[in-house]
Design an enzyme around this catalytic site. Structure first.
Site, PDB file in Angstrom:
ATOM      1  N   ASN A   9      48.098  13.634 -33.264  1.00 42.60           N
ATOM      2  CA  ASN A   9      48.450  15.049 -33.360  1.00 42.60           C
ATOM      3  C   ASN A   9      47.295  15.820 -32.728  1.00 42.60           C
ATOM      4  O   ASN A   9      46.214  15.897 -33.308  1.00 42.60           O
ATOM      5  CB  ASN A   9      48.639  15.443 -34.836  1.00 42.60           C
ATOM      6  CG  ASN A   9      48.802  16.933 -35.025  1.00 42.60           C
ATOM      7  OD1 ASN A   9      48.969  17.680 -34.052  1.00 42.60           O
ATOM      8  ND2 ASN A   9      48.748  17.382 -36.268  1.00 42.60           N
ATOM      9  N   TRP A  10      47.557  16.356 -31.548  1.00 41.70           N
ATOM     10  CA  TRP A  10      46.473  17.044 -30.820  1.00 41.70           C
ATOM     11  C   TRP A  10      46.134  18.404 -31.420  1.00 41.70           C
ATOM     12  O   TRP A  10      45.127  19.012 -31.050  1.00 41.70           O
ATOM     13  CB  TRP A  10      46.861  17.238 -29.344  1.00 41.70           C
ATOM     14  CG  TRP A  10      46.970  15.978 -28.554  1.00 41.70           C
ATOM     15  CD1 TRP A  10      46.740  14.698 -28.989  1.00 41.70           C
ATOM     16  CD2 TRP A  10      47.331  15.869 -27.171  1.00 41.70           C
ATOM     17  NE1 TRP A  10      46.946  13.811 -27.959  1.00 41.70           N
ATOM     18  CE2 TRP A  10      47.304  14.494 -26.832  1.00 41.70           C
ATOM     19  CE3 TRP A  10      47.673  16.801 -26.185  1.00 41.70           C
ATOM     20  CZ2 TRP A  10      47.614  14.040 -25.544  1.00 41.70           C
ATOM     21  CZ3 TRP A  10      47.987  16.353 -24.906  1.00 41.70           C
ATOM     22  CH2 TRP A  10      47.951  14.982 -24.592  1.00 41.70           C
ATOM     23  N   LYS A  11      46.992  18.903 -32.296  1.00 47.03           N
ATOM     24  CA  LYS A  11      46.817  20.265 -32.842  1.00 47.03           C
ATOM     25  C   LYS A  11      46.644  21.253 -31.674  1.00 47.03           C
ATOM     26  O   LYS A  11      47.203  21.018 -30.609  1.00 47.03           O
ATOM     27  CB  LYS A  11      45.651  20.298 -33.835  1.00 47.03           C
ATOM     28  CG  LYS A  11      45.810  19.192 -34.897  1.00 47.03           C
ATOM     29  CD  LYS A  11      44.941  19.346 -36.102  1.00 47.03           C
ATOM     30  CE  LYS A  11      45.217  18.184 -37.052  1.00 47.03           C
ATOM     31  NZ  LYS A  11      44.543  18.341 -38.349  1.00 47.03           N
ATOM     32  N   HIS A  94      53.818  19.863 -41.422  1.00 50.54           N
ATOM     33  CA  HIS A  94      52.377  19.581 -41.456  1.00 50.54           C
ATOM     34  C   HIS A  94      51.710  20.571 -42.411  1.00 50.54           C
ATOM     35  O   HIS A  94      52.110  21.742 -42.481  1.00 50.54           O
ATOM     36  CB  HIS A  94      51.782  19.696 -40.048  1.00 50.54           C
ATOM     37  CG  HIS A  94      50.380  19.168 -39.980  1.00 50.54           C
ATOM     38  ND1 HIS A  94      49.309  19.905 -40.423  1.00 50.54           N
ATOM     39  CD2 HIS A  94      49.894  17.979 -39.571  1.00 50.54           C
ATOM     40  CE1 HIS A  94      48.207  19.178 -40.273  1.00 50.54           C
ATOM     41  NE2 HIS A  94      48.527  18.005 -39.759  1.00 50.54           N
ATOM     42  N   GLU A  96      49.118  22.226 -42.229  1.00 51.27           N
ATOM     43  CA  GLU A  96      48.631  23.465 -41.597  1.00 51.27           C
ATOM     44  C   GLU A  96      49.792  24.444 -41.384  1.00 51.27           C
ATOM     45  O   GLU A  96      49.604  25.666 -41.469  1.00 51.27           O
ATOM     46  CB  GLU A  96      47.912  23.123 -40.277  1.00 51.27           C
ATOM     47  CG  GLU A  96      46.568  22.456 -40.562  1.00 51.27           C
ATOM     48  CD  GLU A  96      46.075  21.477 -39.523  1.00 51.27           C
ATOM     49  OE1 GLU A  96      46.554  21.502 -38.382  1.00 51.27           O
ATOM     50  OE2 GLU A  96      45.195  20.662 -39.865  1.00 51.27           O
ATOM     51  N   GLU A 166      49.675  12.969 -45.852  1.00 48.85           N
ATOM     52  CA  GLU A 166      48.424  13.557 -45.379  1.00 48.85           C
ATOM     53  C   GLU A 166      47.816  14.408 -46.494  1.00 48.85           C
ATOM     54  O   GLU A 166      48.153  15.593 -46.614  1.00 48.85           O
ATOM     55  CB  GLU A 166      48.677  14.442 -44.157  1.00 48.85           C
ATOM     56  CG  GLU A 166      49.163  13.672 -42.948  1.00 48.85           C
ATOM     57  CD  GLU A 166      48.794  14.394 -41.658  1.00 48.85           C
ATOM     58  OE1 GLU A 166      48.187  13.766 -40.801  1.00 48.85           O
ATOM     59  OE2 GLU A 166      49.096  15.592 -41.539  1.00 48.85           O
ATOM     60  N   GLY A 172      40.664  16.653 -41.430  1.00 50.91           N
ATOM     61  CA  GLY A 172      39.594  17.316 -40.709  1.00 50.91           C
ATOM     62  C   GLY A 172      38.302  17.431 -41.493  1.00 50.91           C
ATOM     63  O   GLY A 172      37.390  18.146 -41.092  1.00 50.91           O
ATOM     64  N   SER A 211      41.592  12.232 -41.526  1.00 54.05           N
ATOM     65  CA  SER A 211      40.300  11.652 -41.123  1.00 54.05           C
ATOM     66  C   SER A 211      40.388  10.154 -40.812  1.00 54.05           C
ATOM     67  O   SER A 211      39.463   9.406 -41.119  1.00 54.05           O
ATOM     68  CB  SER A 211      39.224  11.934 -42.176  1.00 54.05           C
ATOM     69  OG  SER A 211      38.997  13.333 -42.280  1.00 54.05           O
ATOM     70  N   GLY A 232      44.420  13.034 -36.184  1.00 53.34           N
ATOM     71  CA  GLY A 232      44.080  14.319 -35.593  1.00 53.34           C
ATOM     72  C   GLY A 232      42.900  14.193 -34.647  1.00 53.34           C
ATOM     73  O   GLY A 232      43.034  13.806 -33.492  1.00 53.34           O
ATOM     74  N   GLY A 233      41.710  14.495 -35.155  1.00 48.15           N
ATOM     75  CA  GLY A 233      40.511  14.543 -34.312  1.00 48.15           C
ATOM     76  C   GLY A 233      40.311  13.315 -33.437  1.00 48.15           C
ATOM     77  O   GLY A 233      40.002  13.432 -32.239  1.00 48.15           O
TER      78      GLY A 233
HETATM   79  P1  13P Z   1      42.287  14.536 -38.824  1.00 47.62           P
HETATM   80  O1  13P Z   1      42.525  13.105 -38.393  1.00 47.62           O
HETATM   81  O2  13P Z   1      41.497  15.327 -37.839  1.00 47.62           O
HETATM   82  O3  13P Z   1      41.778  14.599 -40.224  1.00 47.62           O
HETATM   83  O4  13P Z   1      43.739  15.247 -38.851  1.00 47.62           O
HETATM   84  C1  13P Z   1      44.760  14.663 -39.563  1.00 47.62           C
HETATM   85  C2  13P Z   1      46.016  15.395 -39.278  1.00 47.62           C
HETATM   86  O5  13P Z   1      46.218  16.512 -39.727  1.00 47.62           O
HETATM   87  C3  13P Z   1      46.990  14.756 -38.411  1.00 47.62           C
HETATM   88  O6  13P Z   1      48.203  15.435 -38.435  1.00 47.62           O
END
Ligand code: 13P
Length: 249
Positions: A9-11, A94, A96, A166, A172, A211, A232-233
């Site tokens: 997930n590149w956000k 998600h 967020e 999640e 994050g 994470s 994510g990251g």
């Molecule tokens: P991180 O891996 O950066 O914690 O993000 C997780 C995430 O929200 C994937 O959708």
């Protein structure tokens, strides 16, 4: 035996040159990976991702969608539009989106249904906040988020979907849920599905997100009910993303 899947997930990160540099090694390495690989890009890059990944083993998708087919919804994107750019997956619910953009369980369920109606596989994200975990409400919260969707679409529709657990406190933050913590919730999610349909529960791929890094990924993916990751990251760094995919192999 459920095939593992790793989704990035590149956000709201990326640029045309950065995306191209990220996808080139992923496309090549995916040929040798045993797991399914997906990248979820920001809307404006879906055309670029489509042209760079068509014919590869990497599938792609979006990070959200609007629940309506079309209309005067300025700034929004429909499921059919995602389909035109070759998306086979879309993240739905998600944390967020839920916390920053006010998406309710009902909205998430409507988005899930809209994705499926367009033939796009939703990845339904579930997870509790730190306060909810500390109050002992983890399974109740995740169960409520899942039930809202199952009640709307029916249990058999879940066949054409994935779930992602999640925990909000792990996203994050660099704090990963321990394999045992994640496994406990994944098992509860599968048990909830099994109350309605044992076969659907058995086939369901439940990803862990929060994470996920190369170190520790193997142990997470070794848990009985963890079928891959939503990253994510680490999905923005080709070597890290591919190491996580290898761990799922
Ligand atoms: P991180 O891996 O950066 O914690 O993000 C997780 C995430 O929200 C994937 O959708």
């Amino acid at each position: 035996m459920r095939k593992k899947l790793v989704a990035g997930n590149w956000k709201m990160y990326g640029s045309l040159p950065r995306n191209a540099a990220l996808l080139a090694p992923i496309r090549v390495a995916a040929e040798g990976l045993a797991c399914d690989v997906v990248v979820c890009a920001p809307f404006p890059y879906l055309g670029q991702v489509q042209s760079l990944l068509t014919g590869s083993k990497v599938a792609w998708g979006a990070q959200t969608l609007n629940e309506y087919a079309e209309g005067a919804y300025t700034g929004e994107v429909s499921a059919a539009m995602l389909g035109e750019f070759g998306c086979s997956y879309v993240l739905v619910g998600h944390s967020e989106r839920r916390s920053l953009f006010g998406e309710s369980d009902a909205t998430v369920a409507a988005k899930f249904a809209a994705a499926q109606a367009a033939g796009i596989r939703p990845v339904l994200c579930l997870g509790e906040t730190l306060a909810e975990r500390e109050a002992g409400q983890t399974l109740a919260v995740v169960g409520r988020q899942l039930a809202a969707v199952v009640e709307r679409v029916g249990i058999s529709a879940m066949r054409a979907a994935l779930l992602a657990y999640e925990p909000v406190w792990a996203i994050g933050t660099g704090v990963t849920a321990s394999p045992a913590q994640a496994q406990e919730v994944h098992a509860a999610i599968r048990a909830q599905l099994a109350e309605r349909d044992a076969a659907v529960a058995d086939e369901m791929r439940i990803l862990y997100g929060g994470s996920v890094k190369p170190a520790g990924a193997k142990e997470l993916f070794a848990q009985a009910d963890i079928d891959g990751g939503l990253v994510g990251g680490a999905a923005l760094v080709a070597d890290d993303f591919l190491a996580i995919c290898q761990a799922a192999g």
